[in-house]
Design a protein around this motif. Structure first.
Motif, PDB file in Angstrom:
ATOM      1  N   ASP A  12       0.801  -1.224   0.000  1.00  0.00           N
ATOM      2  CA  ASP A  12       0.000   0.000   0.000  1.00  0.00           C
ATOM      3  C   ASP A  12       0.838   1.279   0.000  1.00  0.00           C
ATOM      4  O   ASP A  12       0.302   2.379   0.050  1.00  0.00           O
ATOM      5  CB  ASP A  12      -1.033  -0.002   1.145  1.00  0.00           C
ATOM      6  CG  ASP A  12      -0.367  -0.157   2.505  1.00  0.00           C
ATOM      7  OD1 ASP A  12       0.866   0.042   2.593  1.00  0.00           O
ATOM      8  OD2 ASP A  12      -1.081  -0.486   3.464  1.00  0.00           O
ATOM      9  N   SER A  13       2.154   1.126  -0.068  1.00  0.00           N
ATOM     10  CA  SER A  13       2.993   2.321  -0.200  1.00  0.00           C
ATOM     11  C   SER A  13       4.141   1.965  -1.139  1.00  0.00           C
ATOM     12  O   SER A  13       4.235   0.824  -1.587  1.00  0.00           O
ATOM     13  CB  SER A  13       3.542   2.725   1.171  1.00  0.00           C
ATOM     14  OG  SER A  13       4.329   1.669   1.689  1.00  0.00           O
ATOM     15  N   LEU A  14       4.983   2.905  -1.434  1.00  0.00           N
ATOM     16  CA  LEU A  14       6.115   2.633  -2.319  1.00  0.00           C
ATOM     17  C   LEU A  14       7.407   2.905  -1.554  1.00  0.00           C
ATOM     18  O   LEU A  14       7.679   4.045  -1.193  1.00  0.00           O
ATOM     19  CB  LEU A  14       6.045   3.519  -3.563  1.00  0.00           C
ATOM     20  CG  LEU A  14       7.212   3.332  -4.540  1.00  0.00           C
ATOM     21  CD1 LEU A  14       7.150   1.952  -5.187  1.00  0.00           C
ATOM     22  CD2 LEU A  14       7.198   4.404  -5.617  1.00  0.00           C
ATOM     23  N   THR A  15       8.158   1.875  -1.304  1.00  0.00           N
ATOM     24  CA  THR A  15       9.423   2.032  -0.596  1.00  0.00           C
ATOM     25  C   THR A  15      10.561   2.093  -1.611  1.00  0.00           C
ATOM     26  O   THR A  15      10.628   1.258  -2.513  1.00  0.00           O
ATOM     27  CB  THR A  15       9.661   0.827   0.343  1.00  0.00           C
ATOM     28  OG1 THR A  15       8.589   0.793   1.292  1.00  0.00           O
ATOM     29  CG2 THR A  15      10.997   0.930   1.055  1.00  0.00           C
ATOM     30  N   ILE A  16      11.425   3.059  -1.444  1.00  0.00           N
ATOM     31  CA  ILE A  16      12.589   3.145  -2.327  1.00  0.00           C
ATOM     32  C   ILE A  16      13.849   2.857  -1.524  1.00  0.00           C
ATOM     33  O   ILE A  16      14.055   3.415  -0.438  1.00  0.00           O
ATOM     34  CB  ILE A  16      12.652   4.516  -3.035  1.00  0.00           C
ATOM     35  CG1 ILE A  16      11.443   4.634  -3.976  1.00  0.00           C
ATOM     36  CG2 ILE A  16      13.958   4.671  -3.833  1.00  0.00           C
ATOM     37  CD1 ILE A  16      11.289   5.968  -4.647  1.00  0.00           C
ATOM     38  N   MET A  17      14.647   1.936  -2.050  1.00  0.00           N
ATOM     39  CA  MET A  17      15.947   1.606  -1.473  1.00  0.00           C
ATOM     40  C   MET A  17      16.971   1.967  -2.543  1.00  0.00           C
ATOM     41  O   MET A  17      16.845   1.517  -3.687  1.00  0.00           O
ATOM     42  CB  MET A  17      16.050   0.116  -1.170  1.00  0.00           C
ATOM     43  CG  MET A  17      14.796  -0.430  -0.461  1.00  0.00           C
ATOM     44  SD  MET A  17      15.038  -2.112   0.130  1.00  0.00           S
ATOM     45  CE  MET A  17      13.303  -2.612   0.276  1.00  0.00           C
ATOM     46  N   ALA A  18      17.934   2.770  -2.180  1.00  0.00           N
ATOM     47  CA  ALA A  18      18.893   3.212  -3.194  1.00  0.00           C
ATOM     48  C   ALA A  18      20.261   3.370  -2.563  1.00  0.00           C
ATOM     49  O   ALA A  18      20.387   3.513  -1.333  1.00  0.00           O
ATOM     50  CB  ALA A  18      18.431   4.532  -3.809  1.00  0.00           C
ATOM     51  N   GLY A  19      21.254   3.354  -3.415  1.00  0.00           N
ATOM     52  CA  GLY A  19      22.631   3.501  -2.954  1.00  0.00           C
ATOM     53  C   GLY A  19      23.569   2.915  -3.990  1.00  0.00           C
ATOM     54  O   GLY A  19      23.131   2.358  -4.996  1.00  0.00           O
ATOM     55  N   PRO A  20      24.855   3.033  -3.743  1.00  0.00           N
ATOM     56  CA  PRO A  20      25.826   2.501  -4.698  1.00  0.00           C
ATOM     57  C   PRO A  20      25.883   0.976  -4.606  1.00  0.00           C
ATOM     58  O   PRO A  20      25.488   0.398  -3.598  1.00  0.00           O
ATOM     59  CB  PRO A  20      27.135   3.126  -4.237  1.00  0.00           C
ATOM     60  CG  PRO A  20      26.955   3.346  -2.778  1.00  0.00           C
ATOM     61  CD  PRO A  20      25.497   3.664  -2.584  1.00  0.00           C
ATOM     62  N   CYS A  21      26.401   0.347  -5.648  1.00  0.00           N
ATOM     63  CA  CYS A  21      26.568  -1.106  -5.628  1.00  0.00           C
ATOM     64  C   CYS A  21      27.482  -1.478  -4.457  1.00  0.00           C
ATOM     65  O   CYS A  21      27.088  -2.242  -3.586  1.00  0.00           O
ATOM     66  CB  CYS A  21      27.170  -1.566  -6.964  1.00  0.00           C
ATOM     67  SG  CYS A  21      27.414  -3.343  -7.058  1.00  0.00           S
ATOM     68  N   SER A  22      28.678  -0.902  -4.431  1.00  0.00           N
ATOM     69  CA  SER A  22      29.635  -1.163  -3.352  1.00  0.00           C
ATOM     70  C   SER A  22      29.800   0.078  -2.478  1.00  0.00           C
ATOM     71  O   SER A  22      29.756   1.205  -2.979  1.00  0.00           O
ATOM     72  CB  SER A  22      31.029  -1.446  -3.932  1.00  0.00           C
ATOM     73  OG  SER A  22      31.016  -2.614  -4.704  1.00  0.00           O
ATOM     74  N   VAL A  23      30.028  -0.121  -1.186  1.00  0.00           N
ATOM     75  CA  VAL A  23      30.520   0.972  -0.346  1.00  0.00           C
ATOM     76  C   VAL A  23      31.988   1.149  -0.749  1.00  0.00           C
ATOM     77  O   VAL A  23      32.778   0.217  -0.638  1.00  0.00           O
ATOM     78  CB  VAL A  23      30.426   0.619   1.152  1.00  0.00           C
ATOM     79  CG1 VAL A  23      30.943   1.766   2.000  1.00  0.00           C
ATOM     80  CG2 VAL A  23      28.990   0.268   1.538  1.00  0.00           C
TER      81      VAL A  23
END
Lengths: 328, 328, 328, 328
Positions: free
Chosen positions: C85-96
């Motif tokens: 019921d919501s839209l979660t966005i997970m983002a970031g670089p492939c590697s730290v």
């Protein structure tokens, strides 16, 4: 439903035919009677009693099933007898390139024990700008080259309109992988009495292949052989296709048609043709169809998978030895 | 880059090592020196001159390549010598079920010429509710059964933590298809001196398989064999996987490791194991790994693909005959 | 078998548990009781009568099925609420890559509405010679960057031994596609209370994915989300994998876990990430996990699929608009 | 090679044509001149100077490439304008079943905004015993139903012989997935001026599809649209095919032809058609082709994937809303 009759066979066949006339398709092979889309409950008690067995769960490709046709189907052409008790070799160049070349290649093919000469006159090429084959001229050369060497001809027919033309020259129609579900073409060759070699499509399941064969059988022609020539999978870096060698014994269990291995197209590399031919025969193939060329680098098509004459001759010797060993 | 040295080999190896110290990884095998990620232009003239050949386009799995290691790698265990010049048979039940059963199966395996006994103590099952194996108890039974018959043991290790435990009992670590890219596990077995049988993942390309092997080699262990056990394709109606028989000669060209065929998992049906074993050997496999069971219907796992003793014995006789024919 | 009780629920649950104690596994969720491997005929009449329904044909992944757990499972982390019921966005670089970089990327991720920061500290790379991640140091930076921006952390755990270490830093465990059937790892994260994001293996069927999730659930942890990240097919020329967008609604029907789309890995090309994110949300995904980088050409890993900040921000605006439209 | 001319365009085109006459195929589109199989070194200096750019590395499907034809190709039929700047809906039953039914379905299709009516008169069925279509009678009903509703017709032509017959009734030829590489048929429709909707074969790569389109273009007909309808992969348990939604933006980059999504065949289940239509449009499709039926359980073919009228109307409303959002 398949009814396997055990008594008063001809009378019962007549009864069944009459009963389902204009309603369901009735197919007969010896004491096997298939009624497409019918169930045992539709049969009168007297027929149920006359049956040794009634098989209700049948594959869609009913005539192509061993349930309906338990014995091997043997393909007979003037110089070949294609069945799992012998090893038939079909060889030749991918394309008929010119008169001299096909005569030269026919002699090589013959020397390796091939009884059938292959060569394409109508070529199904991925690109419209590639060589499309010599057409009827190619068929003439192919026929003459086979005749001179006492061999039969197998060549591809690409569409229903060309069936009568190709029929004038060939002993076996080849249906290419890309045309495996060209149903108009399948129906057309099904109306002839000429043997048909049906290649498995590159993403065709075993059932798809049998259903395609059924289109030919439904027309009245059961002189069919099936060719395993590799399927498309996720890895095509080292081989063009994935040779599905297990399809050979699987098909032999399911269908009465002889199964031929095409190692050339399966891998697309000449240096793997010999081990794949060996694997195919070890798995039970009734024959091989292979591409040969004396100068693969200048072949009009598919050069990388063509065997040079010496390699071809060594391959056929090994193939015959394995076939003999398997037969013992 | 691989530098194949032709003169002053040890001096030049020392120079190259010094030159790239703390910068690039330098790997040495006889007169082959690989420098990971470097190019010929980085080399001084004197080394360029001392080289017979400098190969710049190398596969990522450099140590697993014949470019770096041209000769066959032979796997030696107390009772087996695994290489393409002989035929090694590894056989046993899918799971170690109990003490008596594994002893009985070991005797059958031995009778068919197997020198390595297989059996799972830690089972990677699709469902968490399926039998997960006897664990260490199973390893003990397996070891004892092998010892009594003068055989070696191959058994699966499922995670890096279990490597020391399994090492106490086995002669060969098996890495299962589902763990082919479990890099932690690969690194761990790479630190041991115990031979590793790496199964191809069900959707692993040839390159993926070689890169996985490279993780083991990079740890210092090149006692590796690769197992072709079928890949996942679009048709799984009649066979569980598609046996990629062409992978056998392809891998033999690319890598020095022996290639083993696993016809049991490739097809998942006992009645196709014999023709697939034959096909695998005809294609050049250095060995077979097969599942056997005296009562497949009650097997704890994978019953449908297990050969009964009599079928297994007939299969191994045929396999040996084909291997001998191929060697001639 | 699943028994859906309609009356005297707690008494009947107790009876069923007692009845099957030490024999079969009994799982309970509200008024649903699953007995693994049992059939209705084993139940006494009184329980049969107390049942609203008894479902005998159940999937192997029983706890991961809506038959057993009809309501959506919502994943709760400090800053996210993951459900359809919501839209979660997970983002970031492939590697730290280093401290500064992950802080910079976290700020960008946040700006686009991400509530979860992704970044790899332990990297499963195809080649052992590729960058393997910063390890615990990377975890520290990742945690700090998330905290500074009021975000949660998702990061990959590659083996069971690392579970306690990674647990100190992360809010969500990510299980990579190559480890989807690393059952030891699945069991280990199943023993924790930390949410798990399970990526579909590149050749995993829908059922394989659900069975893998079941390993986690069987350990007592049902805080699971499933990630569709593309599957391996015959064509990888233009996209690295084939984004199986239909898996999103299929999984939503079958399982209570939220389904997340990973357009970055599905296609492997930044210029297709935006339309694939749009497609995934239009198909009903509960969230996106995407890779971002300010300088993709110099990224330590997977640069070609990373979105630059401006593209990422535009993508998230479009994604939110589509999600809102679908919700209306 | 493609030569992009910048000056004296018509003179230089004439020169190039003359130069390669009877040697190489020369294709012209505005200031782009393609010479199949030629290289820049074959050009005189004056033409090299007159060129803005000479592209030597071109795809085999040269006319179907944006390198040769940069602008979108718009398909115009009496009532439709098919291009990526609008959303075209084509709807109708799988088979034309009888006169009344197709009239009823046409009215429903129209109500949902469809401008093109689909319906099969010649059906390519897997089994020869399945309903094969009404033939010309079906074409008549289809035409009449479209005319009454002010719509255009799309219908499948299965072989080259039927092209003239189908041409009498249709506005758009549909080439089915199984016939995507029926080169005789492609050549035949390429000789007409009638738009062609080419369906991607179930195991056709992107390049295979473009090469198939090139056969049509090579005949002089560039009124082509391409249909993504799902590909065959390893998992067909929950969906008949795998909808390759990424193919939509990939093809849009590569080729000027409009791309249409066929969610019905892609999944084979009516309950997934709506989310897949949404995904296809979100990914950029220029249109949809969907199957509808008022009584799917009694449909002559493909009932399980047909939308009932109410579902169809809701689907089209959502599709239009997403298309509008994407266009903003």
């Amino acid at each position: 439903m398949i009814i396997i009759l055990k008594k008063e066979i001809s009378e019962n066949i007549a009864r069944i035919k009459k009963m389902f006339a204009n309603k369901k398709q009735v197919l007969v092979h010896q004491n096997q009677v298939a009624v497409v889309g019918a169930t045992a409950t539709e049969l009168p008690r007297e027929i149920q009693v006359a049956a040794e067995q009634i098989i209700e769960k049948t594959p869609a490709a009913i005539q192509s099933s061993r349930l309906f046709h338990p014995e091997d189907i043997v393909i007979k052409t003037p110089h070949a007898h294609i069945s799992s008790d012998s090893l038939t070799i079909m060889a030749g160049p991918c394309s008929v390139e010119n008169r001299d070349h096909i005569f030269k290649m026919a002699a090589v093919a013959k020397q390796g024990g091939a009884t059938v000469l292959r060569g394409g006159a109508f070529k199904p090429r991925t690109s419209p700008y590639s060589f499309q084959g010599l057409g009827e001229e190619g068929l003439k050369y192919l026929r003459a080259a086979a005749d001179q060497n006492g061999m039969d001809v197998i060549t591809e027919v690409m569409d229903d309109e060309h069936v009568p033309l190709v029929a004038e020259y060939t002993d076996i129609f080849q249906i290419g992988a890309r045309n495996m579900q060209n149903f108009s073409l399948l129906k057309e060759v099904g109306k002839t009495k000429i043997p048909v070699a049906l290649k498995r499509g590159m993403s065709a399941t075993i059932d798809d292949l049998l259903n395609a064969a059924e289109y030919i059988a439904a027309g009245g022609n059961q002189q069919i052989m099936l060719i395993e020539r590799g399927i498309r999978t996720f890895d095509s870096k080292y081989t063009r296709n994935t040779f599905d060698v297990a399809a050979i014994p699987v098909l032999q269990q399911l269908t009465p048609y002889p199964i031929i291995a095409d190692p050339s197209h399966a891998v697309g590399r000449w240096d793997l043709v010999t081990p794949m031919a060996a694997a195919g025969i070890a798995a039970g193939a009734a024959g091989l169809i292979v591409e040969i060329h004396d100068d693969p680098e200048h072949a009009f098509s598919d050069g990388p998978q063509a065997l040079k004459p010496a390699t071809y001759l060594a391959m056929t010797r090994q193939a015959q030895a394995i076939h003999q060993l398997m037969a013992e």
